[in-house]
Design a protein around this motif. Sequence first.
Motif, PDB file in Angstrom:
ATOM      1  N   ARG A 143      -6.487   6.675 -14.477  1.00  0.00           N
ATOM      2  CA  ARG A 143      -5.796   7.657 -15.323  1.00  0.00           C
ATOM      3  C   ARG A 143      -4.608   7.023 -16.040  1.00  0.00           C
ATOM      4  O   ARG A 143      -4.414   7.195 -17.241  1.00  0.00           O
ATOM      5  CB  ARG A 143      -5.335   8.809 -14.429  1.00  0.00           C
ATOM      6  N   LEU A 168       2.365   1.533  -3.613  1.00  0.00           N
ATOM      7  CA  LEU A 168       1.422   1.754  -4.705  1.00  0.00           C
ATOM      8  C   LEU A 168       1.414   3.182  -5.270  1.00  0.00           C
ATOM      9  O   LEU A 168       1.520   3.351  -6.486  1.00  0.00           O
ATOM     10  CB  LEU A 168       0.015   1.374  -4.236  1.00  0.00           C
ATOM     11  N   PRO A 169       1.311   4.216  -4.430  1.00  0.00           N
ATOM     12  CA  PRO A 169       1.327   5.573  -4.988  1.00  0.00           C
ATOM     13  C   PRO A 169       2.621   5.860  -5.758  1.00  0.00           C
ATOM     14  O   PRO A 169       2.583   6.508  -6.815  1.00  0.00           O
ATOM     15  CB  PRO A 169       1.203   6.475  -3.756  1.00  0.00           C
ATOM     16  N   SER A 174       9.701   2.475 -21.541  1.00  0.00           N
ATOM     17  CA  SER A 174       8.357   3.030 -21.739  1.00  0.00           C
ATOM     18  C   SER A 174       7.791   2.566 -23.078  1.00  0.00           C
ATOM     19  O   SER A 174       6.590   2.309 -23.195  1.00  0.00           O
ATOM     20  CB  SER A 174       8.393   4.548 -21.649  1.00  0.00           C
ATOM     21  N   HIS A 195       4.440   3.645  -7.324  1.00  0.00           N
ATOM     22  CA  HIS A 195       4.317   2.854  -8.540  1.00  0.00           C
ATOM     23  C   HIS A 195       3.469   3.587  -9.577  1.00  0.00           C
ATOM     24  O   HIS A 195       3.857   3.728 -10.748  1.00  0.00           O
ATOM     25  CB  HIS A 195       3.672   1.514  -8.170  1.00  0.00           C
ATOM     26  N   LEU A 196       2.320   4.069  -9.143  1.00  0.00           N
ATOM     27  CA  LEU A 196       1.416   4.740 -10.075  1.00  0.00           C
ATOM     28  C   LEU A 196       2.008   6.067 -10.540  1.00  0.00           C
ATOM     29  O   LEU A 196       1.808   6.476 -11.691  1.00  0.00           O
ATOM     30  CB  LEU A 196       0.041   4.939  -9.424  1.00  0.00           C
ATOM     31  N   PHE A 226      -8.117   7.173   0.434  1.00  0.00           N
ATOM     32  CA  PHE A 226      -7.104   6.332  -0.191  1.00  0.00           C
ATOM     33  C   PHE A 226      -7.685   5.579  -1.370  1.00  0.00           C
ATOM     34  O   PHE A 226      -7.038   5.422  -2.406  1.00  0.00           O
ATOM     35  CB  PHE A 226      -6.525   5.358   0.847  1.00  0.00           C
ATOM     36  N   SER A 228       8.167  10.294 -21.595  1.00  0.00           N
ATOM     37  CA  SER A 228       8.733   8.938 -21.617  1.00  0.00           C
ATOM     38  C   SER A 228      10.231   8.941 -21.328  1.00  0.00           C
ATOM     39  O   SER A 228      10.772   7.950 -20.866  1.00  0.00           O
ATOM     40  CB  SER A 228       8.443   8.238 -22.944  1.00  0.00           C
ATOM     41  N   ILE A 240      14.029   4.192 -15.121  1.00  0.00           N
ATOM     42  CA  ILE A 240      14.339   2.766 -15.300  1.00  0.00           C
ATOM     43  C   ILE A 240      15.844   2.530 -15.242  1.00  0.00           C
ATOM     44  O   ILE A 240      16.317   1.606 -14.567  1.00  0.00           O
ATOM     45  CB  ILE A 240      13.770   2.247 -16.646  1.00  0.00           C
ATOM     46  N   LEU A 293       4.569   5.226 -13.208  1.00  0.00           N
ATOM     47  CA  LEU A 293       3.847   4.894 -14.436  1.00  0.00           C
ATOM     48  C   LEU A 293       3.354   6.167 -15.122  1.00  0.00           C
ATOM     49  O   LEU A 293       3.397   6.292 -16.346  1.00  0.00           O
ATOM     50  CB  LEU A 293       2.628   4.023 -14.103  1.00  0.00           C
ATOM     51  N   GLY A 294       2.912   7.102 -14.295  1.00  0.00           N
ATOM     52  CA  GLY A 294       2.449   8.378 -14.813  1.00  0.00           C
ATOM     53  C   GLY A 294       3.545   9.103 -15.582  1.00  0.00           C
ATOM     54  O   GLY A 294       3.271   9.826 -16.541  1.00  0.00           O
ATOM     55  N   VAL A 329       8.431  -8.142  -4.914  1.00  0.00           N
ATOM     56  CA  VAL A 329       7.796  -9.290  -5.568  1.00  0.00           C
ATOM     57  C   VAL A 329       7.519 -10.388  -4.545  1.00  0.00           C
ATOM     58  O   VAL A 329       6.456 -11.032  -4.577  1.00  0.00           O
ATOM     59  CB  VAL A 329       8.685  -9.834  -6.719  1.00  0.00           C
ATOM     60  N   ILE A 349      -6.136   5.834  -5.200  1.00  0.00           N
ATOM     61  CA  ILE A 349      -5.732   4.674  -5.993  1.00  0.00           C
ATOM     62  C   ILE A 349      -6.569   4.590  -7.265  1.00  0.00           C
ATOM     63  O   ILE A 349      -6.048   4.389  -8.371  1.00  0.00           O
ATOM     64  CB  ILE A 349      -5.901   3.360  -5.196  1.00  0.00           C
ATOM     65  N   LEU A 360      -1.948   6.067 -25.629  1.00  0.00           N
ATOM     66  CA  LEU A 360      -0.690   6.391 -26.290  1.00  0.00           C
ATOM     67  C   LEU A 360      -0.372   5.446 -27.433  1.00  0.00           C
ATOM     68  O   LEU A 360       0.454   5.725 -28.281  1.00  0.00           O
ATOM     69  CB  LEU A 360       0.470   6.355 -25.291  1.00  0.00           C
ATOM     70  N   LEU A 372       4.550  -9.322  -2.620  1.00  0.00           N
ATOM     71  CA  LEU A 372       3.345  -9.484  -3.426  1.00  0.00           C
ATOM     72  C   LEU A 372       2.922 -10.958  -3.453  1.00  0.00           C
ATOM     73  O   LEU A 372       1.750 -11.296  -3.247  1.00  0.00           O
ATOM     74  CB  LEU A 372       3.608  -8.963  -4.837  1.00  0.00           C
ATOM     75  N   ILE A 406       2.425 -10.596 -12.070  1.00  0.00           N
ATOM     76  CA  ILE A 406       3.758 -11.131 -11.753  1.00  0.00           C
ATOM     77  C   ILE A 406       4.353 -11.804 -12.992  1.00  0.00           C
ATOM     78  O   ILE A 406       5.529 -11.614 -13.327  1.00  0.00           O
ATOM     79  CB  ILE A 406       3.717 -12.115 -10.569  1.00  0.00           C
ATOM     80  N   VAL A 458       0.835  -1.201   0.000  1.00  0.00           N
ATOM     81  CA  VAL A 458       0.000   0.000   0.000  1.00  0.00           C
ATOM     82  C   VAL A 458       0.868   1.249   0.000  1.00  0.00           C
ATOM     83  O   VAL A 458       0.541   2.245  -0.642  1.00  0.00           O
ATOM     84  CB  VAL A 458      -0.944  -0.046   1.232  1.00  0.00           C
ATOM     85  N   ALA A 485       5.663   7.731 -17.503  1.00  0.00           N
ATOM     86  CA  ALA A 485       5.699   7.189 -18.861  1.00  0.00           C
ATOM     87  C   ALA A 485       4.685   7.891 -19.746  1.00  0.00           C
ATOM     88  O   ALA A 485       4.864   7.991 -20.963  1.00  0.00           O
ATOM     89  CB  ALA A 485       5.416   5.686 -18.833  1.00  0.00           C
ATOM     90  N   LEU A 486       3.608   8.372 -19.113  1.00  0.00           N
ATOM     91  CA  LEU A 486       2.584   9.084 -19.870  1.00  0.00           C
ATOM     92  C   LEU A 486       3.048  10.496 -20.205  1.00  0.00           C
ATOM     93  O   LEU A 486       2.969  10.944 -21.333  1.00  0.00           O
ATOM     94  CB  LEU A 486       1.307   9.199 -19.028  1.00  0.00           C
ATOM     95  N   PHE A 534      10.625   8.613 -17.650  1.00  0.00           N
ATOM     96  CA  PHE A 534      10.377   7.228 -17.251  1.00  0.00           C
ATOM     97  C   PHE A 534      11.602   6.377 -17.529  1.00  0.00           C
ATOM     98  O   PHE A 534      12.065   5.618 -16.685  1.00  0.00           O
ATOM     99  CB  PHE A 534       9.163   6.689 -18.002  1.00  0.00           C
ATOM    100  N   ASP A 535      12.138   6.492 -18.757  1.00  0.00           N
ATOM    101  CA  ASP A 535      13.308   5.687 -19.104  1.00  0.00           C
ATOM    102  C   ASP A 535      14.502   6.043 -18.220  1.00  0.00           C
ATOM    103  O   ASP A 535      15.301   5.163 -17.868  1.00  0.00           O
ATOM    104  CB  ASP A 535      13.654   5.865 -20.591  1.00  0.00           C
ATOM    105  N   LEU A 575      -5.688   7.650  -9.745  1.00  0.00           N
ATOM    106  CA  LEU A 575      -4.341   7.502 -10.314  1.00  0.00           C
ATOM    107  C   LEU A 575      -4.258   6.292 -11.242  1.00  0.00           C
ATOM    108  O   LEU A 575      -3.680   6.355 -12.325  1.00  0.00           O
ATOM    109  CB  LEU A 575      -3.303   7.357  -9.196  1.00  0.00           C
ATOM    110  N   LEU A 578      -2.059   5.122 -20.818  1.00  0.00           N
ATOM    111  CA  LEU A 578      -1.178   4.218 -21.559  1.00  0.00           C
ATOM    112  C   LEU A 578      -1.899   3.616 -22.754  1.00  0.00           C
ATOM    113  O   LEU A 578      -1.308   3.445 -23.827  1.00  0.00           O
ATOM    114  CB  LEU A 578      -0.653   3.110 -20.629  1.00  0.00           C
TER     115      LEU A 578
END
Lengths: 112, 119, 235
Positions: free
Chosen positions: B108, A27-28, B44, A30-31, B98, A41, A48, A34-35, A64, B102, B116, A67, B31, A24, A37-38, A44-45, B105, B113
Amino acid sequence: MKSIHNHPNYWAFIMHRFSGLALVAFLPVHLYVLGLALADSSAFDNFISWSNTPLLKFLETVLVVFLSAHLTGGVRLLALEFLRWRDWQKSMVALSCGISICMGLVFFLNAT
Amino acid sequence: MSASALRTETYLWLAQRLSALILTICITVHIATMIIAVQGGLSSEEIIARIGGSKIWLCFYLVFVSSVAVHAPIGLKSIMREMTQIPMKRIDFLSILFSLIIGVLGIRAAFGLYGLGGA
Amino acid sequence: MDVSIWRGGDDGEYQTYQVPRLESQTVLDVVTYIQRELDPSLSYRFACRVGVCGSCAMTVNGKARWTCRTHVSKVAEGGQLTLDPLNSMPRVKDLVVDMETFFNKWADAKGSFKGDKTRDDALADISPDDPKRKISSAGIECIGCGACYATCDVIKWNPDYLGPAALNRAWTLVNDERDVTGLERLAAVAGDNGCLGCHSQQGCVERCPKSLNPTGAIAGLKRETIKAVLKGELS
């Protein structure tokens, strides 16, 4: 560890709660990444390639494992709550642990 | 305890278990994707090539994000209630907050993605 | 050997006594020796001293046990014993706790039998092999010792949680064909203070001196209360 907590199903509970909390918290982030990349890019790269270090790969592996642990531990709980009781509860904890470590290893070996 | 409070608590508990069930599938795919996609490094372009324009991946990530937006806050609620001194009303507020974060975000990101990609 | 015992109520301290170590000695033997020979002011509970009443439950080296059925040789690490009263219950004095809340929760969970037959009616015809009877019988040996309750973490986090003993008993009655309480009991054990509060840590299963399974019973209650809520039967 307090002696009454020294049994597998307690450790499984702690792992499940801790991994859930860690995910948890992640997660923010992570998102957000990802954002990137939008929006841009190259940002984002850049991220990475910044994360392409042994330490970061190790931390990703830990994620992992968390998870997988949360997933397999969760399946164990769903079975406990919705299916009939099986006496081999501790074996299920062991199974969950084993699968999680395996998934972590596969990810790590693949990512490095 | 009032019957409506019991119903609410039971529905929340059920929602968490149901979203958990959905997530078992989503996370397994996730995974697998991570392991297969991360081969030779992530980029990307790689992500956009996979998700962009793909209705299947879009649907997958929408279901994924919605399930997490249900599952995680209810779990957080238990932790806050049991392990902190935060009052119940504040806990409910934080959980809903929260969930919205989630959800917004994630949806969106998924639509972004998807948009794009070509084709 | 050294025996440290909690003296006092919520405020207090440990007092250490020197007790002769004997063969085949139970922890209850030790406590009895201390009270009779060393310190008559020590307060503790026991009754049957043979493992059928549950009165002597205490925390022995951190774990809830029946002291009459606990051999010193099994638990004395390095010849040292530490005795506390049961956890999660208000301390009265020394090793004695107030079990009123524990038993109130039993009642709150509708943990007592209610039938609708009189002595003039025929006996209920239930085979011992009947599946529900077997489920019920599997949990009825509980003597209310409180060891599971003292071990349960959820009780520590949520004092209103009914607890493993009360819920285990409720489950035996849910499966008792002769009981007529029905939905009233399901309503009593539903929700976060009831069966949904359990996180299946199974500390209760680990500690129960009668090898009962409150976690399994609570899982059963989860299924039954959810069915009732979904059918709109709980009001």
